[in-house]
Motif scaffolding. Sequence first.
Motif: not given
Length: 195
Positions: A159-183
């Motif tokens: 649940s924590i991972v999914n929350l962080v993953d979803g909130l990271m879409i609001f970064s300037d580059d619009r990349r979620c946690l799963h995007d950053r992990i996978a490049g």
Amino acid sequence: MQLDDPRHEYNPYAAPTTDDARSYGEDEPDEHILAERGTRLGARILDNLLLVGSVIPAVILLVATGAMDGVATDEGTPYPEGKLYLMIGVGALLGPLPLVIYQWYLIATRGQTLGKKWTKIKIIKADGSRVDFVSGVIVRNWLIALPGLIPAVGQALSSIVNLVDGLMIFSDDRRCLHDRIAGTKVVLAPPRAGS
């Protein structure tokens, strides 16, 4: 083409070209336009609706065969709960399995799920190259789901991972946690030839 450009040798007999000429299907990383947050959400909703819809035939089959009727046998003894749960579990797995495999195939070959295709966005690597099965499916999707498999604390951690993953879409580059992990990043898909 500029004549004083040191990268190009001037050939008066060459076929006419423009500065932006490139081969079919080749994209320059600078030209990728990031997908909007709402478009990504819409694609995710479409994919989840397809997943829910794929379970419906299995539920209909269980109801039609009487597996979900009252949980009692002809002798009046209760239907074994374990067998009922097993049948529901197998039905819930077999219904979406072909869809999930097809979605993985689309990601590995086109960088799109059906939802992404319909909303005209696609997944690419951060450097602009195509995703493959490893980066698009295994690292981007499966790795983020691993915390949920940890006994006892897995659901809370997931649940924590999914929350962080979803909130990271609001970064300037619009990349979620799963995007950053996978490049990877999600961009607008250029229209296909003939469409």
